[in-house]
Design an enzyme around this catalytic site. Structure first.
Site, PDB file in Angstrom:
ATOM      1  N   GLU A 115      58.175 -20.337  56.281  1.00  0.00           N
ATOM      2  CA  GLU A 115      58.028 -18.911  56.000  1.00  0.00           C
ATOM      3  C   GLU A 115      56.631 -18.452  56.427  1.00  0.00           C
ATOM      4  OE1 GLU A 115      57.612 -17.600  51.864  1.00  0.00           O
ATOM      5  OE2 GLU A 115      59.135 -16.104  52.292  1.00  0.00           O
TER       6      GLU A 115
ATOM      7  N   GLY B 291      55.880 -17.772  45.711  1.00  0.00           N
ATOM      8  CA  GLY B 291      56.058 -18.833  46.700  1.00  0.00           C
ATOM      9  C   GLY B 291      56.798 -20.045  46.131  1.00  0.00           C
TER      10      GLY B 291
ATOM     11  N   TRP C  52      52.807 -10.109  45.062  1.00  0.00           N
ATOM     12  CA  TRP C  52      52.077  -8.895  45.437  1.00  0.00           C
ATOM     13  C   TRP C  52      52.819  -7.973  46.394  1.00  0.00           C
ATOM     14  CZ3 TRP C  52      51.933  -9.465  50.615  1.00  0.00           C
ATOM     15  CH2 TRP C  52      51.837 -10.758  51.136  1.00  0.00           C
ATOM     16  N   ASN C  53      53.888  -8.457  46.997  1.00  0.00           N
ATOM     17  CA  ASN C  53      54.445  -7.669  48.101  1.00  0.00           C
ATOM     18  C   ASN C  53      55.202  -6.429  47.651  1.00  0.00           C
ATOM     19  OD1 ASN C  53      56.172  -9.656  47.120  1.00  0.00           O
ATOM     20  ND2 ASN C  53      57.465  -9.502  48.916  1.00  0.00           N
TER      21      ASN C  53
ATOM     22  N   CYS D  23      60.448 -11.434  51.070  1.00  0.00           N
ATOM     23  CA  CYS D  23      61.166 -12.712  50.970  1.00  0.00           C
ATOM     24  C   CYS D  23      62.429 -12.695  51.805  1.00  0.00           C
ATOM     25  CB  CYS D  23      61.499 -12.984  49.512  1.00  0.00           C
ATOM     26  SG  CYS D  23      62.379 -11.616  48.756  1.00  0.00           S
TER      27      CYS D  23
ATOM     28  N   GLU E 174      62.706 -16.714  41.982  1.00  0.00           N
ATOM     29  CA  GLU E 174      62.993 -15.988  43.234  1.00  0.00           C
ATOM     30  C   GLU E 174      61.892 -16.362  44.206  1.00  0.00           C
ATOM     31  OE1 GLU E 174      65.621 -14.386  43.834  1.00  0.00           O
ATOM     32  OE2 GLU E 174      66.430 -14.191  41.814  1.00  0.00           O
TER      33      GLU E 174
ATOM     34  N   LYS F 190      52.854 -10.793  34.080  1.00  0.00           N
ATOM     35  CA  LYS F 190      51.630 -11.198  34.792  1.00  0.00           C
ATOM     36  C   LYS F 190      51.843 -10.850  36.257  1.00  0.00           C
ATOM     37  CE  LYS F 190      49.507 -13.904  37.020  1.00  0.00           C
ATOM     38  NZ  LYS F 190      48.784 -13.575  38.278  1.00  0.00           N
TER      39      LYS F 190
HETATM   40  P1  NAD Z   1      52.392 -16.912  44.777  1.00  0.00           P
HETATM   41  O1  NAD Z   1      53.361 -17.979  44.441  1.00  0.00           O
HETATM   42  O2  NAD Z   1      51.083 -17.271  45.345  1.00  0.00           O
HETATM   43  O3  NAD Z   1      52.054 -16.041  43.475  1.00  0.00           O
HETATM   44  C1  NAD Z   1      53.050 -15.403  42.703  1.00  0.00           C
HETATM   45  C2  NAD Z   1      52.555 -15.211  41.291  1.00  0.00           C
HETATM   46  O4  NAD Z   1      52.389 -16.479  40.656  1.00  0.00           O
HETATM   47  C3  NAD Z   1      51.204 -14.508  41.178  1.00  0.00           C
HETATM   48  O5  NAD Z   1      51.245 -13.625  40.084  1.00  0.00           O
HETATM   49  C4  NAD Z   1      50.244 -15.665  40.920  1.00  0.00           C
HETATM   50  O6  NAD Z   1      49.062 -15.302  40.255  1.00  0.00           O
HETATM   51  C5  NAD Z   1      51.108 -16.549  40.050  1.00  0.00           C
HETATM   52  N1  NAD Z   1      50.717 -17.963  40.014  1.00  0.00           N
HETATM   53  C6  NAD Z   1      50.010 -18.682  40.916  1.00  0.00           C
HETATM   54  N2  NAD Z   1      49.892 -19.968  40.527  1.00  0.00           N
HETATM   55  C7  NAD Z   1      50.547 -20.069  39.344  1.00  0.00           C
HETATM   56  C8  NAD Z   1      50.811 -21.141  38.448  1.00  0.00           C
HETATM   57  N3  NAD Z   1      50.376 -22.374  38.680  1.00  0.00           N
HETATM   58  N4  NAD Z   1      51.540 -20.900  37.334  1.00  0.00           N
HETATM   59  C9  NAD Z   1      52.026 -19.663  37.099  1.00  0.00           C
HETATM   60  N5  NAD Z   1      51.805 -18.598  37.901  1.00  0.00           N
HETATM   61  C10 NAD Z   1      51.075 -18.794  39.013  1.00  0.00           C
HETATM   62  O7  NAD Z   1      53.202 -15.914  45.721  1.00  0.00           O
HETATM   63  P2  NAD Z   1      52.660 -14.630  46.469  1.00  0.00           P
HETATM   64  O8  NAD Z   1      51.759 -15.090  47.567  1.00  0.00           O
HETATM   65  O9  NAD Z   1      52.152 -13.631  45.484  1.00  0.00           O
HETATM   66  O10 NAD Z   1      54.000 -14.029  47.070  1.00  0.00           O
HETATM   67  C11 NAD Z   1      54.523 -14.450  48.271  1.00  0.00           C
HETATM   68  C12 NAD Z   1      55.717 -15.320  48.059  1.00  0.00           C
HETATM   69  O11 NAD Z   1      56.654 -14.688  47.180  1.00  0.00           O
HETATM   70  C13 NAD Z   1      56.479 -15.579  49.332  1.00  0.00           C
HETATM   71  O12 NAD Z   1      56.803 -16.934  49.440  1.00  0.00           O
HETATM   72  C14 NAD Z   1      57.740 -14.753  49.174  1.00  0.00           C
HETATM   73  O13 NAD Z   1      58.821 -15.213  49.911  1.00  0.00           O
HETATM   74  C15 NAD Z   1      57.965 -14.802  47.711  1.00  0.00           C
HETATM   75  N6  NAD Z   1      58.808 -13.680  47.275  1.00  0.00           N
HETATM   76  C16 NAD Z   1      60.081 -13.936  46.869  1.00  0.00           C
HETATM   77  C17 NAD Z   1      60.914 -12.893  46.501  1.00  0.00           C
HETATM   78  C18 NAD Z   1      62.336 -13.144  46.067  1.00  0.00           C
HETATM   79  O14 NAD Z   1      62.886 -12.305  45.386  1.00  0.00           O
HETATM   80  N7  NAD Z   1      62.946 -14.255  46.420  1.00  0.00           N
HETATM   81  C19 NAD Z   1      60.448 -11.592  46.531  1.00  0.00           C
HETATM   82  C20 NAD Z   1      59.143 -11.372  46.954  1.00  0.00           C
HETATM   83  C21 NAD Z   1      58.330 -12.429  47.312  1.00  0.00           C
END
Ligand code: NAD
Length: 492
Positions: free
Chosen positions: A384, A228, A151-152, A283, A249, A175
């Site tokens: 984090e 995450g 979402w960020n 991130c 990522e 998605k």
């Molecule tokens: P999240 O892992 O909760 O959700 C990310 C996505 O995965 C959402 O679309 C969610 O609906 C989906 N999801 C959740 N459970 C799932 C499953 N079991 N199977 C498949 N999809 C599923 O992360 P968040 O809270 O949206 O984002 C924050 C995290 O993202 C932080 O840890 C951040 O560091 C990371 N992030 C990484 C990068 C990078 O490029 N390395 C960039 C931005 C954010």
């Protein structure tokens, strides 16, 4: 009145099969401002089938010029609609408008960059030991890609995936996060207007169960995920069932390392950019500031002064420097981290609470927060937070700085501040990360590869290497001779 959005599947706009929806809440005032479909497994299946039909039905055979032309048109539309898209994204996730505007243009830049590669995906001609054997490779699109985003920064993160996927000739099912899905659906309209054939780009919305249905679908040929680390691991386990390749990522706990010979003004600005931009919800947050002992006190004073002066407020206001965090869960989580850090003995130098006053009363605001003298193994230096909370850690020697920087599970990026070129090279080589910034921080380019090692991920986005995630290499070997051979011995 909240707007009701539909999903984009097979070139058509649809509600969820059971008509279920969920609200998008504005993080400034918690008001619902949009309603979005909560996809069912049936919808996910329809989207994957549409993507498969589009892939087999012709997209995989389109020439690179056709794909590039469509991508350039998409970039033009995104540039033309950048202001509207930025406003939507700021309303959706609370990121300050001055950043979402830049991100829309940067997303468009990424579509243009990868459009440039679409007609240059040639293989190699390989000379073998036997001159009568002709050998060459081709690079072919992998197929249907599942693109799952956080979402960020929904539009910027999507561009990291969709641009190389389209250039490579893959079709996709996207998605977005249930916390910020509106811009992805608005963007799907731009894809439609750009003229992509039906089924090449599909968007399904909903919570993690939709992501799970997508990643577990046998019709998916590769998964690219940003989110995450725990979710990334869960996706990897599911992907293993079908041996689906994954690009991940994930999270970070990046070290921003300031040596005594650094240009301090620049380094302090880099520290502020690292942790307070996007309210730390990135991130690449430089959430650990490692400072050499000789300059430690000076840097702490300057960072604290800058943190106290940050204008926190409505992210739609152009003068705002830091908005709210995106969700209630995140708001509570960040405050719990702050509370535990205090209990564990870190020195709270700035912030630590929620800003007071009518303007902040209904939003998920957190004060810019700085802890000093944080132990390298403390929770605040290891986990984090994904919020505006900085842990400052002192060090004495280069070796110590490297050990502290490498001493977490993560390995996304690092920042180095020094005027000593030899030191910059020496330290950069020792850091266990996917990218190092020297005398800059939070600077991105379409051409520069981005991604992490260790718990921060697998694979690279942006830059030439991102294409490899969406392409398979096929080898073709042709025998020009008609000489007799022994069928029971391998020919070499
Ligand atoms: P999240 O892992 O909760 O959700 C990310 C996505 O995965 C959402 O679309 C969610 O609906 C989906 N999801 C959740 N459970 C799932 C499953 N079991 N199977 C498949 N999809 C599923 O992360 P968040 O809270 O949206 O984002 C924050 C995290 O993202 C932080 O840890 C951040 O560091 C990371 N992030 C990484 C990068 C990078 O490029 N390395 C960039 C931005 C954010």
């Amino acid at each position: 009145m909240p707007t009701t959005y539909q999903m984009y599947i097979g070139g058509a706009w649809r509600d969820a099969a059971d008509s279920a929806t969920f609200p998008a809440l504005n993080p400034v005032d918690q008001q619902p401002w949009a309603h979005l479909p909560q996809a069912t497994a049936e919808d996910v299946d329809a989207a994957v089938k549409a993507a498969r039909e589009a892939f087999d039905g012709g997209w995989k055979y389109t020439n690179g010029l056709t794909r590039a032309t469509l991508m350039q048109r998409l970039a033009e539309l995104l540039e033309a609609e950048a202001e509207r898209m930025a406003q939507l994204e700021t309303t959706d996730n609370g990121k300050v408008i001055r950043e979402t505007r830049v991100q829309m243009r940067f997303a468009a830049r990424n579509y243009r960059y990868f459009a440039g590669w679409a007609d240059k995906l040639h293989g190699e001609s390989i000379p073998l030991d036997r001159p009568e054997l002709v050998d060459f490779t081709t690079r072919e699109p992998r197929g249907v890609a599942a693109l799952i985003t956080s979402w960020n920064s929904p539009m910027a993160i999507l561009a990291n995936k969709l641009a190389p996927a389209l250039a490579a000739g893959c079709t996709v099912v996207i998605k977005p996060s249930e916390m910020a899905s509106v811009t992805t659906l608005a963007f799907a309209e731009l894809c439609e207007r750009a003229g992509f054939p039906a089924g090449v780009i599909n968007v399904v919305t909903g919570d993690g169960s939709v992501g799970a249905a997508l990643t577990g679908h046998p019709g998916i040929d590769l998964i690219s995920f940003t989110g995450g680390t725990a979710t990334g691991k869960a996706i990897s386990r599911v992907a293993a069932e079908h041996l689906t390749p994954v690009t991940l990522e994930l999270g970070g706990k990046s070290a921003n390392i300031v040596f005594a010979d650094a240009d301090l003004e620049q380094a302090v600005t880099g520290a502020v950019a690292g942790i307070f931009a996007a309210a730390g919800q990135t991130c690449i947050a430089g959430s650990r500031l490692l400072v050499q002992r000789e300059i430690y006190d000076r840097v702490v004073v300057q960072v604290c002064q800058r943190a106290q002066a940050i204008r926190v407020g409505d992210p739609r206001d152009e003068s705002t420097e830091m908005g709210p965090v995106a969700t209630q869960a995140q708001h509570q989580r960040v405050q719990a981290f702050i509370q535990r850090a205090r209990e564990q003995g870190a020195t709270l130098a700035v912030g630590g609470g929620v800003p007071q006053g009518e303007a902040y009363a209904r939003g998920y605001f957190i004060e810019p927060t700085v802890f000093t003298e944080v132990a390298a193994d403390a929770e605040l230096a290891q986990e984090e937070v994904f919020g505006p909370v900085l842990a400052i850690i002192p060090f004495d020697t280069e070796e110590q700085a490297i050990a502290i920087a490498n001493g977490t599970a993560y390995g996304l990026v690092a920042g180095l501040w020094t005027q000593n070129l030899a030191r910059a090279h020496r330290v950069a080589r020792c850091l266990e990360v996917g990218g190092v910034w020297v005398n800059t921080y939070r600077t991105s380019a379409a051409q520069a590869p981005f991604g992490g090692v260790k718990a921060s991920g697998i694979g690279r986005e942006r830059g030439l290497h991102a294409l490899d995630e969406y392409l398979e290499i096929k080898n073709l070997m042709i025998d020009l001779s008609s000489e007799a051979r022994d069928p029971f011995a391998i020919r070499t």
